[in-house]
Design an enzyme around this catalytic site. Structure first.
Site, PDB file in Angstrom:
ATOM      1  N   ASN A  71      67.236  19.575  -2.242  1.00 31.89           N
ATOM      2  CA  ASN A  71      66.162  20.501  -1.882  1.00 31.89           C
ATOM      3  C   ASN A  71      64.857  19.848  -2.316  1.00 31.89           C
ATOM      4  OD1 ASN A  71      64.340  22.581  -1.649  1.00 31.89           O
ATOM      5  ND2 ASN A  71      65.246  23.862  -3.259  1.00 31.89           N
ATOM      6  N   LYS A 113      61.918  20.816  -1.814  1.00 30.24           N
ATOM      7  CA  LYS A 113      60.837  21.774  -2.099  1.00 30.24           C
ATOM      8  C   LYS A 113      59.543  21.297  -1.416  1.00 30.24           C
ATOM      9  CE  LYS A 113      63.309  23.181  -6.171  1.00 30.24           C
ATOM     10  NZ  LYS A 113      63.299  23.724  -7.531  1.00 30.24           N
ATOM     11  N   HIS A 130      66.110  31.478  -2.144  1.00 34.21           N
ATOM     12  CA  HIS A 130      65.844  30.671  -3.340  1.00 34.21           C
ATOM     13  C   HIS A 130      64.945  31.467  -4.292  1.00 34.21           C
ATOM     14  CE1 HIS A 130      64.395  27.490  -5.949  1.00 34.21           C
ATOM     15  NE2 HIS A 130      65.420  26.761  -5.537  1.00 34.21           N
ATOM     16  N   GLU A 167      62.499  30.656  -6.039  1.00 33.79           N
ATOM     17  CA  GLU A 167      61.058  30.406  -5.908  1.00 33.79           C
ATOM     18  C   GLU A 167      60.466  31.232  -4.772  1.00 33.79           C
ATOM     19  OE1 GLU A 167      61.278  26.127  -5.821  1.00 33.79           O
ATOM     20  OE2 GLU A 167      61.825  26.137  -7.938  1.00 33.79           O
ATOM     21  N   GLU A 189      72.159  29.589  -8.887  1.00 29.27           N
ATOM     22  CA  GLU A 189      71.083  28.865  -9.564  1.00 29.27           C
ATOM     23  C   GLU A 189      70.410  29.773 -10.588  1.00 29.27           C
ATOM     24  OE1 GLU A 189      69.503  25.450  -6.967  1.00 29.27           O
ATOM     25  OE2 GLU A 189      68.476  27.249  -6.328  1.00 29.27           O
ATOM     26  N   GLY A 191      64.572  23.248 -12.771  1.00 28.62           N
ATOM     27  CA  GLY A 191      63.424  22.415 -13.110  1.00 28.62           C
ATOM     28  C   GLY A 191      63.118  22.321 -14.593  1.00 28.62           C
ATOM     29  N   SER A 227      68.837  21.886 -12.688  1.00 24.45           N
ATOM     30  CA  SER A 227      68.827  20.698 -13.548  1.00 24.45           C
ATOM     31  C   SER A 227      70.102  19.861 -13.454  1.00 24.45           C
ATOM     32  CB  SER A 227      68.539  21.098 -15.002  1.00 24.45           C
ATOM     33  OG  SER A 227      67.239  21.663 -15.107  1.00 24.45           O
TER      34      SER A 227
HETATM   35  P1  PGA Z   1      66.264  21.440 -10.013  1.00 24.43           P
HETATM   36  O1  PGA Z   1      66.101  22.521  -8.834  1.00 24.43           O
HETATM   37  O2  PGA Z   1      67.433  20.566  -9.646  1.00 24.43           O
HETATM   38  O3  PGA Z   1      64.958  20.687 -10.011  1.00 24.43           O
HETATM   39  O4  PGA Z   1      66.498  22.201 -11.263  1.00 24.43           O
HETATM   40  C1  PGA Z   1      67.220  23.098  -8.227  1.00 24.43           C
HETATM   41  C2  PGA Z   1      66.794  24.043  -7.142  1.00 24.43           C
HETATM   42  O5  PGA Z   1      65.800  24.768  -7.307  1.00 24.43           O
HETATM   43  O6  PGA Z   1      67.425  24.104  -6.074  1.00 24.43           O
END
Ligand code: PGA
Length: 257
Positions: free
Chosen positions: A10, A12, A93, A95, A168, A174, A214
């Site tokens: 992803n 983003k 997601h 976010e 998640e 992140g 992560s």
């Molecule tokens: P990350 O993000 O691997 O940077 O923790 C995962 C995600 O949001 O899909």
């Protein structure tokens, strides 16, 4: 895992055309790791250029609008991302739930639109740090997932082909700190039970459940060894071919299966 591990990058809001060479490298490397299914969800602007060149990897979108079209300035429909070459879309997601106030009902409407446009969906769910600390993570995630998914009678018959779930935990995204393997095992087991309850044994037991938050090359193998982990949704570590394929390699090793 009965199905091939699924590793989805992803990107983003990262990536201009300068990133196309990285996508090319990921695609070439994926051809050498056929035991693993690798896919990329770049920003909308890169879906078509990556799709045009990719020989192995699938390309997807990170969201779509719930309507087929209309006066929605700045939005993009499921049919549009499919037309650009996307075969799947990530929905719900955290976010988007946070930054765009997406509710479970909206995410479900998007899922119905995406499925109607012929796309596969990756449905995200996950609890906040507060919810986990209060001991309500499992109940929260199950309720969120159930409310975000279309009901069984609105799903295509081949649910396991069209639906992937990504667990998640928000506090792990992140941050560099993934959930513990015990917590992942508990949540994935609960999600599996819910999927079987919703879609029946045959389909519900085959839907892949990805872990996200992560995931890195150095923690991927232990995460993939957890029961009911069918792969990973990867943010930060998907931006270079080296780290994404490091994760794919961990998924292709026998200990991961
Ligand atoms: P990350 O993000 O691997 O940077 O923790 C995962 C995600 O949001 O899909």
């Amino acid at each position: 895992m009965t199905r091939r591990p699924y590793i989805v990058g992803n990107w983003k809001m990262h990536g201009t055309r300068a990133m196309l060479s990285e996508a090319r490298t990921i695609d070439r490397a994926a051809q050498r790791h056929m035991k693993v299914e690798v896919a990329l969800a770049p920003p909308y602007t890169l879906i078509h250029p990556i799709h045009r060149e990719a020989e192995q990897i699938a390309v997807g979108a990170q969201d779509c609008h719930e309507a087929d079209g209309g006066a929605h300035t700045g939005d993009i429909s499921a049919a549009m991302v499919a037309d650009a070459g996307a075969s799947f879309v990530i929905l719900g997601h955290s976010e988007r739930r946070q930054n765009h106030r997406e509710t479970d009902a909206l995410v479900r409407a998007k899922a119905e639109a995406a499925l109607a446009a012929g796309l596969k969906i990756i449905m995200c769910c996950g609890e906040s740090a507060d919810t986990r600390e209060s001991g309500k993570a499992v109940a929260f995630v199950k309720a969120q997932l159930k409310a975000s998914l279309p009901p069984a009678d609105a799903m295509p018959a081949d649910v396991a082909e069209r639906l992937t779930v990504a667990y998640e935990p928000i506090w792990a995204i992140g941050t560099g700190t993934a959930a513990t393997t015990d917590d992942i095992a508990e949540m994935h087991g609960e999600i599996r039970a819910l999927l079987i309850q919703l879609f029946g044994e045959e389909q519900g037991s085959e839907v892949r459940i990805l872990y996200g938050g992560s995931v890195k090359p150095d923690n991927a193998a232990e995460i993939f060894a957890v029961p009911e982990v069918g792969g990973a949704l990867v943010g930060g570590a998907s931006l270079t071919a080296d780290s994404l394929m490091g994760i794919a390699l961990a998924a292709s090793e026998p200990s991961a299966n």
